[in-house]
Write an enzyme that holds these catalytic residues in place. Sequence first.
Site, PDB file in Angstrom:
ATOM      1  N   GLY A  18     -12.354   6.295  -3.255  1.00 15.72           N
ATOM      2  CA  GLY A  18     -12.598   5.144  -2.394  1.00 15.72           C
ATOM      3  C   GLY A  18     -13.501   5.538  -1.250  1.00 15.72           C
ATOM      4  N   GLY A  19     -13.606   4.640  -0.266  1.00 20.97           N
ATOM      5  CA  GLY A  19     -14.498   4.898   0.845  1.00 20.97           C
ATOM      6  C   GLY A  19     -14.097   6.094   1.689  1.00 20.97           C
ATOM      7  CD  GLU A  92       6.503   6.422  -4.630  1.00 24.87           C
ATOM      8  OE1 GLU A  92       7.203   5.938  -5.534  1.00 24.87           O
ATOM      9  OE2 GLU A  92       6.279   5.842  -3.532  1.00 24.87           O
ATOM     10  CE1 TYR A  93       0.308   9.689 -10.841  1.00 20.52           C
ATOM     11  CE2 TYR A  93       2.241  10.626 -11.924  1.00 20.52           C
ATOM     12  CZ  TYR A  93       1.001  10.008 -11.999  1.00 20.52           C
ATOM     13  OH  TYR A  93       0.464   9.704 -13.227  1.00 20.52           O
ATOM     14  CG  ASP A 138      -9.332  -2.493   2.950  1.00 22.40           C
ATOM     15  OD1 ASP A 138      -9.984  -3.536   2.713  1.00 22.40           O
ATOM     16  OD2 ASP A 138      -9.608  -1.391   2.432  1.00 22.40           O
ATOM     17  CE  LYS A 140     -10.043  -2.313  -0.976  1.00 21.12           C
ATOM     18  NZ  LYS A 140     -11.393  -1.800  -0.680  1.00 21.12           N
ATOM     19  N   PRO A 141      -7.070  -6.620  -3.908  1.00 23.54           N
ATOM     20  CG  PRO A 141      -7.876  -8.191  -5.430  1.00 23.54           C
ATOM     21  CD  PRO A 141      -8.083  -7.675  -4.040  1.00 23.54           C
ATOM     22  CB  ALA A 142      -8.837  -2.044  -5.143  1.00 24.98           C
ATOM     23  CG  ASN A 143      -6.270  -1.026  -0.859  1.00 22.41           C
ATOM     24  OD1 ASN A 143      -6.613  -0.050  -1.523  1.00 22.41           O
ATOM     25  ND2 ASN A 143      -6.878  -1.372   0.267  1.00 22.41           N
TER      26      ASN A 143
END
Length: 581
Positions: A18-19, A92-93, A138, A140-143
């Site tokens: 990511g950024g 955490e994974y 932030d 958003k769907p990716a998070n």
Amino acid sequence: MGRVIAGRYLLLHRLGSGGMGHVWLAHDRRLACEVALKEVVFREPAGAEEREARVARARAEARHAAGLRDHPHVVTVHDVLEHEGLPWIVMEYVADAVDLRELVARQGPLAPAECARVGLAVLDALAAGHRRGVLHRDVKPANILLAPDRTGAPYGRVLLTDYGISVQPAAGEPRYTLASALVGTAGYLAPERATGGAPTPAADLFSLGCTLYFAVEGRGPFERESQLAQLTAVVTEEPRPPVRAGALEPVLRALLAKDPGRRPDAAATEALLGGIVTAQADGANTRTRTGPSPERRWSGSPARPGPSGRHRRSRVPPAVLAGLLALALAGGGAWYALGRQASSEGTVLPYGEAVGLGRTLRDGDCVLADWPGGARFSSVPRLTLDPGCRVADGQVMGFVGAGSAAAARGQGAAACEELTSEIRGRLADVRSYAVVPTEDGFADAGRRTACLVLGAHGPVYGPPGRHRRPGSAFADTATMQKRDCLDTRSNRDARLVSCAGPYDELVVGFTRLGAGVTLAEARTESDAACAREAPPGDHGFDPSVYESGSWSSGGAWKSGTHYVVCTVRRQNGGTMEGDTP
């Protein structure tokens, strides 16, 4: 990969980027377990101010997330450490997790009730942060991660992640960003934030509204071609009217109000979303998708290439249509079955007796369609599953949700047309088809319409679009699509391969041969036809280096369409790689 961080964490492989940097799967040698490590990465050149801001931001992210470590909908942060002068966040994974953006891309938009369930979980996490004075900034769907829960439901667990740009203004915490930088994601940023206003809980809720809109519609409410256009739309334009949202539409409208004072607060939003969620909807929309079909080979035909012939299958006699209404819509088609939902044996039929399926359709299901009277798209088809996807008439490409069975009947066909528009544009001869649940079967069907692509004039002979597996052989040209890269092993054996590596041909379009042309004659005439209709120069290829190729198969001749797939290939017979315009 292979590095050991802080003498303890062995990096296994990268999970994503990511950024702010990369996230790794790592093995904790001390506790003998897997964890996720977030690595801060600086894109060269990084000035001292940027470096300091990013390091401080990583520490703040760890602190904010750690403050919510006991929350069931926040990814747990275990530690923050420094390695070679840079901070690493130990988290955490979450095994088998998929982010919401990827899930929608893979399976299509979610049903409104499922979106509401996801929204409630994210809202709970945001509200917990807001009570501590932490603003996410932030959403958003990716998070948003979805992972199996303890019951085994594949997307039952919902987690908010990435507090990388979160702030805690009430604590007097500095904002670790440059004054000229716009913090957030274009298209999901609240209008007051896009115009320089301070972050507030209302801004997080606006971003949540954008995220839920994406989940139910398949695209963001302000999605445009550039970030600047998206920001402009956020500030000056109303969101696109939703077509799939159903009962979720009033919630979206409220959360996406331009004026933050007119948006519902967390408590009011919780009440709105909670009214949509039902136990049946929760259970019905967390099914796993079916996997890709096994590899198939072409065989037998003298043309290039062609199947040996479609396997015979018995025709299922059409069910009695008394009490049912069949409606075929131009362009796509949809059926609407009203009335009883069980067969004489008592089996639940979520789509009614005319269609006859004994279970809800799942993403990737291949189907055989028998049309009463034989005319395709003129009546209610009798559908049966084709588990091997070998002679399929079509396949489920996704779903569109609705707030009620009436809404599904009214909107399902148009919504499926939109959902399948991209794949239909890349295939030669398919149509959209909406399979709408009955009134009584609406809940059993997950409160959503199944969107299929069906062969317009005959079978598709295998999985189309994203359901195909790289390396698999085509059973028929019907599933070849524009921009496919082909590994040509013989004049009857073509394999789908990645365009990132070497390949022999690139599919650029389709043409149609005359009604009097036989399949045997197509082998000699199709290359010339493609050279006329889809020459390499029209697709950016140098005609002194490339030539037209073609593929034909028996399916197009059995259906009477005589479609031919047109390709581009090197004149010298060499492979193509990295030179696609």
